[in-house]
Structures are given as structure tokens and as C-alpha cells.
Design a protein around this motif. Structure first.
Motif, PDB file in Angstrom:
ATOM      1  N   MET A   1      20.036   9.482 -13.909  1.00 48.79           N
ATOM      2  CA  MET A   1      19.622   9.486 -14.730  1.00 48.79           C
ATOM      3  C   MET A   1      20.357   7.729 -15.040  1.00 48.79           C
ATOM      4  O   MET A   1      21.045   7.863 -15.057  1.00 48.79           O
ATOM      5  CB  MET A   1      20.550  10.605 -15.310  1.00 48.79           C
ATOM      6  N   THR A   2      19.137   7.671 -15.225  1.00 50.88           N
ATOM      7  CA  THR A   2      19.447   5.937 -16.660  1.00 50.88           C
ATOM      8  C   THR A   2      19.519   6.540 -17.823  1.00 50.88           C
ATOM      9  O   THR A   2      18.590   6.976 -18.518  1.00 50.88           O
ATOM     10  CB  THR A   2      18.422   4.942 -15.892  1.00 50.88           C
ATOM     11  N   THR A   3      20.442   5.558 -18.621  1.00 55.53           N
ATOM     12  CA  THR A   3      20.792   5.419 -19.723  1.00 55.53           C
ATOM     13  C   THR A   3      20.757   4.687 -20.334  1.00 55.53           C
ATOM     14  O   THR A   3      21.296   3.099 -19.883  1.00 55.53           O
ATOM     15  CB  THR A   3      21.386   6.452 -20.424  1.00 55.53           C
ATOM     16  N   SER A   4      19.823   4.356 -21.762  1.00 55.02           N
ATOM     17  CA  SER A   4      19.867   2.819 -22.777  1.00 55.02           C
ATOM     18  C   SER A   4      20.959   3.526 -23.440  1.00 55.02           C
ATOM     19  O   SER A   4      21.144   4.285 -24.516  1.00 55.02           O
ATOM     20  CB  SER A   4      19.084   2.526 -22.853  1.00 55.02           C
ATOM     21  N   ASP A   5      21.505   2.188 -24.650  1.00 60.91           N
ATOM     22  CA  ASP A   5      22.529   2.713 -25.872  1.00 60.91           C
ATOM     23  C   ASP A   5      20.689   2.234 -26.351  1.00 60.91           C
ATOM     24  O   ASP A   5      19.967   1.242 -26.892  1.00 60.91           O
ATOM     25  CB  ASP A   5      23.234   1.805 -25.948  1.00 60.91           C
ATOM     26  N   TYR A   6      20.586   3.333 -27.933  1.00 62.49           N
ATOM     27  CA  TYR A   6      20.157   3.085 -29.277  1.00 62.49           C
ATOM     28  C   TYR A   6      21.288   3.280 -30.333  1.00 62.49           C
ATOM     29  O   TYR A   6      21.696   4.167 -30.533  1.00 62.49           O
ATOM     30  CB  TYR A   6      19.090   4.738 -28.836  1.00 62.49           C
ATOM     31  N   LEU A   7      20.297   1.574 -31.343  1.00 58.74           N
ATOM     32  CA  LEU A   7      21.666   1.820 -32.271  1.00 58.74           C
ATOM     33  C   LEU A   7      20.733   2.572 -33.254  1.00 58.74           C
ATOM     34  O   LEU A   7      19.778   3.082 -33.463  1.00 58.74           O
ATOM     35  CB  LEU A   7      20.807   0.318 -33.507  1.00 58.74           C
ATOM     36  N   LEU A   8      21.346   3.900 -34.075  1.00 57.86           N
ATOM     37  CA  LEU A   8      21.174   4.700 -35.201  1.00 57.86           C
ATOM     38  C   LEU A   8      21.475   4.090 -36.751  1.00 57.86           C
ATOM     39  O   LEU A   8      22.816   4.368 -36.509  1.00 57.86           O
ATOM     40  CB  LEU A   8      22.204   5.589 -34.588  1.00 57.86           C
ATOM     41  N   ILE A   9      20.685   4.210 -36.923  1.00 57.66           N
ATOM     42  CA  ILE A   9      21.431   3.551 -38.744  1.00 57.66           C
ATOM     43  C   ILE A   9      20.393   4.475 -39.445  1.00 57.66           C
ATOM     44  O   ILE A   9      19.993   4.842 -40.046  1.00 57.66           O
ATOM     45  CB  ILE A   9      20.284   2.425 -38.588  1.00 57.66           C
TER      46      ILE A   9
ATOM     47  N   ALA B   1      19.541  16.572 -43.554  1.00 52.16           N
ATOM     48  CA  ALA B   1      19.740  18.544 -44.985  1.00 52.16           C
ATOM     49  C   ALA B   1      19.727  18.237 -46.562  1.00 52.16           C
ATOM     50  O   ALA B   1      18.696  18.799 -46.911  1.00 52.16           O
ATOM     51  CB  ALA B   1      20.082  19.631 -44.809  1.00 52.16           C
ATOM     52  N   TYR B   2      20.454  16.550 -46.743  1.00 55.97           N
ATOM     53  CA  TYR B   2      20.616  16.404 -48.038  1.00 55.97           C
ATOM     54  C   TYR B   2      19.844  14.792 -48.465  1.00 55.97           C
ATOM     55  O   TYR B   2      20.939  14.323 -49.133  1.00 55.97           O
ATOM     56  CB  TYR B   2      22.182  16.526 -48.150  1.00 55.97           C
ATOM     57  N   GLY B   3      19.830  14.253 -48.020  1.00 58.53           N
ATOM     58  CA  GLY B   3      18.580  13.346 -48.266  1.00 58.53           C
ATOM     59  C   GLY B   3      18.517  12.367 -46.882  1.00 58.53           C
ATOM     60  O   GLY B   3      17.989  11.071 -47.783  1.00 58.53           O
ATOM     61  N   LEU B   4      19.669  11.607 -46.671  1.00 57.67           N
ATOM     62  CA  LEU B   4      20.294  11.196 -45.785  1.00 57.67           C
ATOM     63  C   LEU B   4      18.711  10.825 -45.001  1.00 57.67           C
ATOM     64  O   LEU B   4      18.094  11.887 -44.297  1.00 57.67           O
ATOM     65  CB  LEU B   4      21.492  10.853 -44.965  1.00 57.67           C
ATOM     66  N   SER B   5      18.082  10.004 -44.087  1.00 56.26           N
ATOM     67  CA  SER B   5      17.269   9.296 -43.249  1.00 56.26           C
ATOM     68  C   SER B   5      18.174   8.807 -41.681  1.00 56.26           C
ATOM     69  O   SER B   5      18.732   8.075 -41.839  1.00 56.26           O
ATOM     70  CB  SER B   5      16.030   8.933 -43.601  1.00 56.26           C
ATOM     71  N   LEU B   6      17.075   8.953 -40.717  1.00 58.19           N
ATOM     72  CA  LEU B   6      18.087   8.352 -39.510  1.00 58.19           C
ATOM     73  C   LEU B   6      16.596   7.702 -39.138  1.00 58.19           C
ATOM     74  O   LEU B   6      15.814   7.859 -38.897  1.00 58.19           O
ATOM     75  CB  LEU B   6      18.507   8.870 -38.854  1.00 58.19           C
ATOM     76  N   GLU B   7      17.617   5.963 -39.245  1.00 60.59           N
ATOM     77  CA  GLU B   7      16.111   4.864 -38.254  1.00 60.59           C
ATOM     78  C   GLU B   7      16.952   4.933 -36.388  1.00 60.59           C
ATOM     79  O   GLU B   7      17.901   4.320 -36.664  1.00 60.59           O
ATOM     80  CB  GLU B   7      15.857   3.839 -38.386  1.00 60.59           C
ATOM     81  N   ILE B   8      16.316   4.887 -35.573  1.00 64.07           N
ATOM     82  CA  ILE B   8      16.670   5.155 -34.309  1.00 64.07           C
ATOM     83  C   ILE B   8      15.577   3.970 -34.316  1.00 64.07           C
ATOM     84  O   ILE B   8      14.523   3.954 -33.477  1.00 64.07           O
ATOM     85  CB  ILE B   8      16.309   6.170 -33.636  1.00 64.07           C
ATOM     86  N   ARG B   9      16.240   3.085 -32.986  1.00 62.64           N
ATOM     87  CA  ARG B   9      16.005   1.618 -32.181  1.00 62.64           C
ATOM     88  C   ARG B   9      17.182   1.515 -30.932  1.00 62.64           C
ATOM     89  O   ARG B   9      17.863   0.848 -31.476  1.00 62.64           O
ATOM     90  CB  ARG B   9      16.441   0.497 -33.309  1.00 62.64           C
ATOM     91  N   PRO B  10      15.996   0.728 -29.914  1.00 62.80           N
ATOM     92  CA  PRO B  10      16.424   1.083 -28.518  1.00 62.80           C
ATOM     93  C   PRO B  10      17.085  -0.625 -28.372  1.00 62.80           C
ATOM     94  O   PRO B  10      16.183  -1.474 -29.482  1.00 62.80           O
ATOM     95  CB  PRO B  10      15.061   0.510 -27.974  1.00 62.80           C
ATOM     96  N   LEU B  11      17.828  -1.126 -28.211  1.00 63.57           N
ATOM     97  CA  LEU B  11      18.557  -2.733 -28.125  1.00 63.57           C
ATOM     98  C   LEU B  11      17.410  -3.204 -26.856  1.00 63.57           C
ATOM     99  O   LEU B  11      17.597  -2.778 -26.277  1.00 63.57           O
ATOM    100  CB  LEU B  11      19.932  -2.177 -27.611  1.00 63.57           C
ATOM    101  N   GLU B  12      17.447  -4.207 -27.642  1.00 68.33           N
ATOM    102  CA  GLU B  12      16.315  -5.576 -27.013  1.00 68.33           C
ATOM    103  C   GLU B  12      17.479  -5.913 -25.561  1.00 68.33           C
ATOM    104  O   GLU B  12      18.665  -6.905 -25.705  1.00 68.33           O
ATOM    105  CB  GLU B  12      15.977  -6.458 -27.487  1.00 68.33           C
ATOM    106  N   ALA B  13      17.445  -5.817 -24.822  1.00 68.68           N
ATOM    107  CA  ALA B  13      18.537  -6.968 -23.849  1.00 68.68           C
ATOM    108  C   ALA B  13      18.152  -8.052 -23.160  1.00 68.68           C
ATOM    109  O   ALA B  13      19.228  -8.447 -23.012  1.00 68.68           O
ATOM    110  CB  ALA B  13      18.104  -5.640 -22.474  1.00 68.68           C
TER     111      ALA B  13
END
Length: 127
Positions: free
Chosen positions: A1-9, A98-110
Motif C-alpha cells: 500500500m502506497t500512501t501520500s501526505d495531504y494538506l488539510l486546511i 457540523a458547526y460551520g467549518l469546512s476543510l480543503e484537502i490538497r495533495p502535496l506536490e513532490a
């Protein structure tokens, strides 16, 4: 299984119609979710961000950050996943959604940046 890191904002502000008690409960559940994710290796440490900052550009240094409420960045973390879809599924478990926040997920460019590549910074005239 290959995994990568993703930035969660984390973006936005709390729903002002929610009670402070409900929001605090979501925050408490977030930290339980977050600590479990770190222990399981699907989340990596990040941090909340302070309200103050500086904006640096070719025009100099000014106070900041400057953003509309919906664009405010409250913090960042990292998700370890097999794909962007998997990272989104992990992020969707965040109780604060559930209380108004949203999340942006971005792959990290290697790869290092190159002016010839089309990226977020590429002007439309260059595309």
C-alpha cells in the motif's frame, strides 16, 4: 500500500446560530478524533493558526492576513492516505464540520516548481 501526505486546511467560522456548548463539544470530539488519527498514523500533527500575521509581497510587508470570513484559515493538519478520495473520507469524519467549518484537502506536490509547468500560480495568459 502506497500512501501520500495531504494538506488539510480548516476554513471558515463557527455557525453563529450554534450554542457555544455544542461547538465546544465538537471541538472536544475533534481532539479525540485527531489524537486517535495521529496514533493510527492517518493524521500527522499540524496546528491552529493565530489571528495575527503579515503579508509579504514585492510591494513590501503589511499587516494581515486579509481574507473574507468564509476564506479564513483556522489551522492545518496532514492526512496520510492512499488517494485524495481516501483523504477526503478521513477528513469528512471531523466533528467540527457540523458547526460551520469546512476543510480543503490538497495533495502535496513532490516535484520542484518550474515556470514551464501549469500550476496554481500560472497566469491565464501562459496557459
Amino acid at each position: 500500500m502506497t500512501t501520500s501526505d495531504y494538506l488539510l486546511i480548516s476554513r471558515g467560522q463557527w455557525d453563529e446560530t450554534a450554542s457555544k456548548e455544542d461547538v465546544q463539544d465538537a471541538i472536544d470530539r475533534f481532539y479525540t478524533w485527531y489524537e486517535r488519527g495521529v496514533a493510527e498514523g492517518v493524521l500527522k500533527p499540524g496546528s491552529r493558526l493565530e489571528n495575527r500575521g503579515k503579508q509579504v509581497s514585492r510591494n513590501g510587508i503589511t499587516d494581515g492576513p486579509f481574507a473574507e470570513a468564509k476564506e479564513l484559515v483556522g489551522g492545518y493538519w496532514f492526512i496520510v492516505a492512499e488517494s485524495l478520495d481516501d483523504a477526503a473520507r478521513i477528513a469528512a469524519q471531523n466533528p467540527c464540520l457540523a458547526y460551520g467549518l469546512s476543510l480543503e484537502i490538497r495533495p502535496l506536490e513532490a516535484a520542484p516548481a518550474r515556470a514551464q509547468d501549469v500550476t496554481n500560480e500560472t497566469p491565464a495568459a501562459w496557459r
